[in-house]
Design a protein around this motif. Structure first.
Motif, PDB file in Angstrom:
ATOM      1  N   THR A  80       0.851  -1.191   0.000  1.00 57.70           N
ATOM      2  CA  THR A  80       0.000   0.000   0.000  1.00 57.70           C
ATOM      3  C   THR A  80       0.890   1.244   0.000  1.00 57.70           C
ATOM      4  OG1 THR A  80      -0.004   0.192   2.400  1.00 57.70           O
ATOM      5  CG2 THR A  80      -1.695  -1.235   1.419  1.00 57.70           C
ATOM      6  N   PRO A  81       0.326   2.387  -0.359  1.00 56.93           N
ATOM      7  CA  PRO A  81       1.119   3.625  -0.299  1.00 56.93           C
ATOM      8  C   PRO A  81       1.712   3.866   1.092  1.00 56.93           C
ATOM      9  CG  PRO A  81      -0.895   4.003  -1.537  1.00 56.93           C
ATOM     10  CD  PRO A  81      -0.999   2.620  -0.974  1.00 56.93           C
ATOM     11  N   GLU A  82       0.953   3.564   2.130  1.00 54.28           N
ATOM     12  CA  GLU A  82       1.452   3.787   3.493  1.00 54.28           C
ATOM     13  C   GLU A  82       2.656   2.877   3.790  1.00 54.28           C
ATOM     14  OE1 GLU A  82      -1.755   3.298   2.676  1.00 54.28           O
ATOM     15  OE2 GLU A  82      -2.463   5.341   2.990  1.00 54.28           O
ATOM     16  N   GLU A  83       2.570   1.622   3.341  1.00 45.51           N
ATOM     17  CA  GLU A  83       3.694   0.696   3.557  1.00 45.51           C
ATOM     18  C   GLU A  83       4.925   1.152   2.770  1.00 45.51           C
ATOM     19  OE1 GLU A  83       1.153  -3.459   4.272  1.00 45.51           O
ATOM     20  OE2 GLU A  83       1.629  -2.814   2.233  1.00 45.51           O
ATOM     21  N   ILE A  84       4.690   1.629   1.562  1.00 44.82           N
ATOM     22  CA  ILE A  84       5.820   2.094   0.739  1.00 44.82           C
ATOM     23  C   ILE A  84       6.522   3.263   1.424  1.00 44.82           C
ATOM     24  CG2 ILE A  84       6.453   3.173  -1.464  1.00 44.82           C
ATOM     25  CD1 ILE A  84       4.118   1.595  -2.739  1.00 44.82           C
ATOM     26  N   GLU A  85       5.728   4.201   1.922  1.00 42.96           N
ATOM     27  CA  GLU A  85       6.322   5.362   2.595  1.00 42.96           C
ATOM     28  C   GLU A  85       7.136   4.925   3.817  1.00 42.96           C
ATOM     29  OE1 GLU A  85       3.516   8.292   3.891  1.00 42.96           O
ATOM     30  OE2 GLU A  85       5.086   9.739   4.383  1.00 42.96           O
ATOM     31  N   ALA A  86       6.591   3.976   4.581  1.00 39.03           N
ATOM     32  CA  ALA A  86       7.320   3.503   5.764  1.00 39.03           C
ATOM     33  C   ALA A  86       8.635   2.828   5.349  1.00 39.03           C
ATOM     34  CB  ALA A  86       6.444   2.521   6.547  1.00 39.03           C
ATOM     35  N   ASP A  87       8.594   2.051   4.281  1.00 40.25           N
ATOM     36  CA  ASP A  87       9.818   1.380   3.812  1.00 40.25           C
ATOM     37  C   ASP A  87      10.862   2.396   3.353  1.00 40.25           C
ATOM     38  OD1 ASP A  87       8.797  -1.093   4.370  1.00 40.25           O
ATOM     39  OD2 ASP A  87       8.231  -1.570   2.303  1.00 40.25           O
ATOM     40  N   ILE A  88      10.407   3.417   2.643  1.00 38.90           N
ATOM     41  CA  ILE A  88      11.340   4.449   2.161  1.00 38.90           C
ATOM     42  C   ILE A  88      12.009   5.136   3.351  1.00 38.90           C
ATOM     43  CG2 ILE A  88      11.456   6.721   1.027  1.00 38.90           C
ATOM     44  CD1 ILE A  88       9.184   5.638  -0.856  1.00 38.90           C
ATOM     45  N   ASN A  89      11.216   5.483   4.355  1.00 39.62           N
ATOM     46  CA  ASN A  89      11.793   6.128   5.546  1.00 39.62           C
ATOM     47  C   ASN A  89      12.785   5.203   6.242  1.00 39.62           C
ATOM     48  OD1 ASN A  89      10.302   8.431   5.093  1.00 39.62           O
ATOM     49  ND2 ASN A  89       8.601   7.797   6.413  1.00 39.62           N
ATOM     50  N   TRP A  90      12.432   3.911   6.307  1.00 39.58           N
ATOM     51  CA  TRP A  90      13.323   2.946   6.974  1.00 39.58           C
ATOM     52  C   TRP A  90      14.661   2.849   6.218  1.00 39.58           C
ATOM     53  CZ3 TRP A  90      16.121  -1.406   6.020  1.00 39.58           C
ATOM     54  CH2 TRP A  90      16.492  -2.184   7.114  1.00 39.58           C
ATOM     55  N   ILE A  91      14.568   2.744   4.895  1.00 40.39           N
ATOM     56  CA  ILE A  91      15.808   2.614   4.098  1.00 40.39           C
ATOM     57  C   ILE A  91      16.656   3.866   4.258  1.00 40.39           C
ATOM     58  CG2 ILE A  91      16.747   2.430   1.760  1.00 40.39           C
ATOM     59  CD1 ILE A  91      14.236   0.713   1.083  1.00 40.39           C
ATOM     60  N   ARG A  92      16.018   5.028   4.190  1.00 34.29           N
ATOM     61  CA  ARG A  92      16.783   6.286   4.333  1.00 34.29           C
ATOM     62  C   ARG A  92      17.492   6.337   5.685  1.00 34.29           C
ATOM     63  NH1 ARG A  92      12.766  10.069   0.939  1.00 34.29           N
ATOM     64  NH2 ARG A  92      14.186  10.366  -0.828  1.00 34.29           N
ATOM     65  N   SER A  93      16.854   5.814   6.714  1.00 37.83           N
ATOM     66  CA  SER A  93      17.486   5.850   8.036  1.00 37.83           C
ATOM     67  C   SER A  93      18.712   4.947   8.090  1.00 37.83           C
ATOM     68  CB  SER A  93      16.478   5.451   9.118  1.00 37.83           C
ATOM     69  OG  SER A  93      16.239   4.048   9.078  1.00 37.83           O
ATOM     70  N   ARG A  94      18.797   3.980   7.167  1.00 38.70           N
ATOM     71  CA  ARG A  94      19.944   3.041   7.144  1.00 38.70           C
ATOM     72  C   ARG A  94      21.026   3.433   6.150  1.00 38.70           C
ATOM     73  NH1 ARG A  94      15.939   1.610  10.534  1.00 38.70           N
ATOM     74  NH2 ARG A  94      16.393  -0.307  11.659  1.00 38.70           N
ATOM     75  N   VAL A  95      20.654   4.123   5.066  1.00 41.28           N
ATOM     76  CA  VAL A  95      21.659   4.381   4.016  1.00 41.28           C
ATOM     77  C   VAL A  95      21.993   5.858   3.881  1.00 41.28           C
ATOM     78  CG1 VAL A  95      20.874   2.348   2.747  1.00 41.28           C
ATOM     79  CG2 VAL A  95      20.054   4.615   2.049  1.00 41.28           C
ATOM     80  N   GLY A  96      21.289   6.734   4.607  1.00 43.73           N
ATOM     81  CA  GLY A  96      21.579   8.173   4.521  1.00 43.73           C
ATOM     82  C   GLY A  96      21.276   8.714   3.136  1.00 43.73           C
ATOM     83  N   ASP A  97      22.252   9.420   2.566  1.00 45.29           N
ATOM     84  CA  ASP A  97      22.034  10.068   1.259  1.00 45.29           C
ATOM     85  C   ASP A  97      22.358   9.160   0.078  1.00 45.29           C
ATOM     86  OD1 ASP A  97      21.254  12.366   2.504  1.00 45.29           O
ATOM     87  OD2 ASP A  97      23.276  13.231   2.542  1.00 45.29           O
ATOM     88  N   LYS A  98      22.757   7.940   0.331  1.00 46.70           N
ATOM     89  CA  LYS A  98      23.113   7.063  -0.793  1.00 46.70           C
ATOM     90  C   LYS A  98      21.857   6.729  -1.598  1.00 46.70           C
ATOM     91  CE  LYS A  98      26.928   4.765   1.637  1.00 46.70           C
ATOM     92  NZ  LYS A  98      26.573   4.740   3.061  1.00 46.70           N
ATOM     93  N   PRO A  99      22.004   6.606  -2.921  1.00 42.98           N
ATOM     94  CA  PRO A  99      20.810   6.371  -3.745  1.00 42.98           C
ATOM     95  C   PRO A  99      20.314   4.928  -3.680  1.00 42.98           C
ATOM     96  CG  PRO A  99      22.771   6.415  -5.130  1.00 42.98           C
ATOM     97  CD  PRO A  99      23.230   6.738  -3.734  1.00 42.98           C
ATOM     98  N   PHE A 100      19.000   4.804  -3.814  1.00 41.76           N
ATOM     99  CA  PHE A 100      18.353   3.490  -3.924  1.00 41.76           C
ATOM    100  C   PHE A 100      17.100   3.684  -4.765  1.00 41.76           C
ATOM    101  CE2 PHE A 100      14.703   4.222  -1.152  1.00 41.76           C
ATOM    102  CZ  PHE A 100      15.124   5.321  -0.418  1.00 41.76           C
ATOM    103  N   GLY A 101      16.432   2.581  -5.102  1.00 39.72           N
ATOM    104  CA  GLY A 101      15.261   2.695  -5.964  1.00 39.72           C
ATOM    105  C   GLY A 101      14.058   1.948  -5.416  1.00 39.72           C
ATOM    106  N   ILE A 102      12.897   2.343  -5.924  1.00 39.80           N
ATOM    107  CA  ILE A 102      11.646   1.637  -5.645  1.00 39.80           C
ATOM    108  C   ILE A 102      11.071   1.185  -6.986  1.00 39.80           C
ATOM    109  CG2 ILE A 102       9.275   1.864  -4.810  1.00 39.80           C
ATOM    110  CD1 ILE A 102      11.253   1.907  -2.519  1.00 39.80           C
ATOM    111  N   ASP A 103      10.659  -0.081  -7.046  1.00 38.38           N
ATOM    112  CA  ASP A 103      10.125  -0.659  -8.279  1.00 38.38           C
ATOM    113  C   ASP A 103       8.628  -0.924  -8.127  1.00 38.38           C
ATOM    114  OD1 ASP A 103      10.866  -2.732 -10.828  1.00 38.38           O
ATOM    115  OD2 ASP A 103       9.208  -3.396  -9.556  1.00 38.38           O
ATOM    116  N   LEU A 104       7.876  -0.524  -9.145  1.00 37.14           N
ATOM    117  CA  LEU A 104       6.463  -0.894  -9.226  1.00 37.14           C
ATOM    118  C   LEU A 104       6.227  -1.590 -10.562  1.00 37.14           C
ATOM    119  CD1 LEU A 104       4.694   2.403  -8.050  1.00 37.14           C
ATOM    120  CD2 LEU A 104       5.114   0.343  -6.682  1.00 37.14           C
ATOM    121  N   VAL A 105       5.272  -2.512 -10.581  1.00 35.11           N
ATOM    122  CA  VAL A 105       4.905  -3.167 -11.842  1.00 35.11           C
ATOM    123  C   VAL A 105       3.759  -2.358 -12.449  1.00 35.11           C
ATOM    124  CG1 VAL A 105       4.141  -5.299 -12.931  1.00 35.11           C
ATOM    125  CG2 VAL A 105       5.586  -5.399 -10.905  1.00 35.11           C
ATOM    126  N   LEU A 106       4.120  -1.312 -13.196  1.00 32.56           N
ATOM    127  CA  LEU A 106       3.062  -0.517 -13.831  1.00 32.56           C
ATOM    128  C   LEU A 106       2.367  -1.373 -14.878  1.00 32.56           C
ATOM    129  CD1 LEU A 106       4.711   2.968 -14.456  1.00 32.56           C
ATOM    130  CD2 LEU A 106       3.316   2.207 -12.534  1.00 32.56           C
TER     131      LEU A 106
END
Lengths: 366, 89
Positions: A48-74
């Protein structure tokens, strides 16, 4: 000193050390790969959008400014809508009886919980759009479109300083996505896990590189080792998109039983079967796939009927952790997944083997 | 927390596409599964379209399918506009 063959323009573009992209459904793997100098993409299609947002925040807290991606099956196409009840009513008795026969023969228990499938198909882009809103609003460094065209959202992503990658199975898809402004193209071949295109990795990577111009091309499909990485770079790719090896990484949340199974099998233990979803799909062999491949089996049904038939078996296998029943999607490179390693070690081993490969070919120390 | 927004949908008819033979490199996520699947279609565009949201995400309706995947039970498909290629006649 010779030029580092792994330091591709894609690495410069992304500010990463190694041209290795991990695709995973586990955010711990994302953090580990990114912090090891690679690039990682979290598959969020089911969230869900809420889960995605939580995951993004979690990843940012672990990797800082390093880049990462999110994949969706459009989605790229969509059937008309049907209710699950309507679909169940259309499953022929012969196939239903065969599914029951498999369950009895292998003592498959009932799943502990039923899947929440209420609506099948239908032209409902609202879900994808809500997922994309989160990705745009949180300014994720990279959005990856795992199937359909991201053209409609590329300007909005670029305005926010984001990059957009498109995963394609044909050169003409790459041409159109490049024209619409994608920053990177991932060319995925038939060797990959799950439902793939019908062109092999070597061929599709070469074809896409030929039309991509200055846009970086990333090779995908069956890529598991450093030798594969070196080969992909020789084809003109600037990096590799990898999946199966992360399933068996220490950080992965895949069931330990399945992880150990993945370390023991080879490409021959995978099958391109219609028995799971109704469409050809590369998975590890299991009683369900083998019974449907037998000479006594009835014809598999079209999707979504076959998927509803298989869903009870799949969920029971996972709910009850039955090794003899379990399966997962796996690419043809699974033979090279031989032990459970930390994700960081997988990155370093691939890098080391790729450099050794280049040294062996050129005779020069990379 | 990111706020959920509504995306308006508008239907329309594009006369220039009606009756054109076309191919679609389609596919999508399989409901209830984490996997996507690629599908190939060929048929005739009706000219009907749906624009979803702003900027619009356009979809064309294709019928009279003469190419569809084995597992496809229906006789029509909505195709994302960027994945449609007109067949030269």
């Amino acid at each position: 000193m010779a030029k580092d063959p792994l330091r591709t323009p894609f690495c410069e573009m992304m500010g990463i050390e190694f041209p290795i992209l991990a695709f995973t459904h586990c955010k711990d793997v994302v953090a580990a790969v990114v912090n090891a100098g690679g690039f990682a993409v979290l598959g969020e299609a089911m969230h869900t959008p809420e889960e995605i947002e939580a995951d993004i925040n979690w990843i940012r807290s672990r990797v800082g400014d390093k880049p990462f991606g999110i994949d969706l099956v459009l989605p790229a196409s969509a059937p008309g809508a049907e209710s699950v009840e309507d679909i169940l009513a259309k499953i022929p008795a012969e196939q239903k009886a065969f599914a029951d026969h498999i369950k009895k023969k292998y003592d498959v228990p009932d799943p502990k919980s039923a899947e929440a499938l209420h609506q099948w198909g239908g032209l409902n882009q609202e879900i994808a759009r809500a997922q994309i809103d989160v990705i745009l609003d949180t300014k994720v460094p990279v959005f990856v479109s795992g199937l359909g065209s991201p053209a409609f959202m590329i300007p909005a992503a670029h305005e926010r300083g984001m990059k957009v990658f498109g995963l394609v199975g044909k050169a003409r898809q790459a041409e159109r996505e490049i024209a619409s402004g994608v920053d990177v193209v991932i060319a995925q071949g038939y060797d990959a896990a799950g439902h793939t295109g019908n062109i092999g990795t070597f061929s599709v990577v070469g074809e896409v590189c030929a039309v991509a111009g200055d846009i970086p091309v990333i090779a995908a499909g069956g890529i598991t080792t450093g030798k594969h990485l070196a080969a992909a770079l020789c084809l003109g790719a600037q990096g590799v998109w990898t999946g199966t090896q992360w399933l068996a990484s220490r950080e992965s949340d895949v069931d330990m039983i399945m992880k150990e199974k993945l370390t023991k099998i080879t490409a021959d233990d995978t099958t391109y079967s219609k028995s799971v979803s109704g469409f050809p799909m590369r998975v590890t062999k299991c009683p369900w796939t083998e019974e449907w491949a037998s000479k006594d089996a009835p014809k598999t049904l079209p999707s979504p009927y076959q998927m509803l038939l298989s869903s009870s078996y799949t969920q029971a296998a996972n709910d009850h952790r039955r090794e003899d029943l379990m399966y997962d999607a796996a690419g043809q490179g699974v033979r090279f997944v031989t032990e459970l390693k930390p994700a960081r070690q997988i990155v370093f081993d691939m890098v080391e083997e790729a450099l050794e490969t280049f040294e062996a070919i050129t005779g020069a120390e990379a | 927390m990111v706020e959920r927004r509504k995306h308006p949908t508008t239907r329309g008819f594009d006369d220039s596409m009606a009756g054109k033979r076309a191919e679609c490199d389609g596919g999508g996520q399989l409901p209830g599964m984490k996997f996507g699947v690629r599908h190939e279609f060929a048929g005739v565009l009706t000219g009907d379209y749906i624009d979803h949201g702003d900027p619009p995400w356009r979809w064309f309706l294709m019928r009279d399918l003469y190419l569809k995947p084995d597992g496809w039970a229906q006789d029509e498909v909505w195709c994302e506009s960027q994945m449609v290629w007109l067949v030269e006649e």
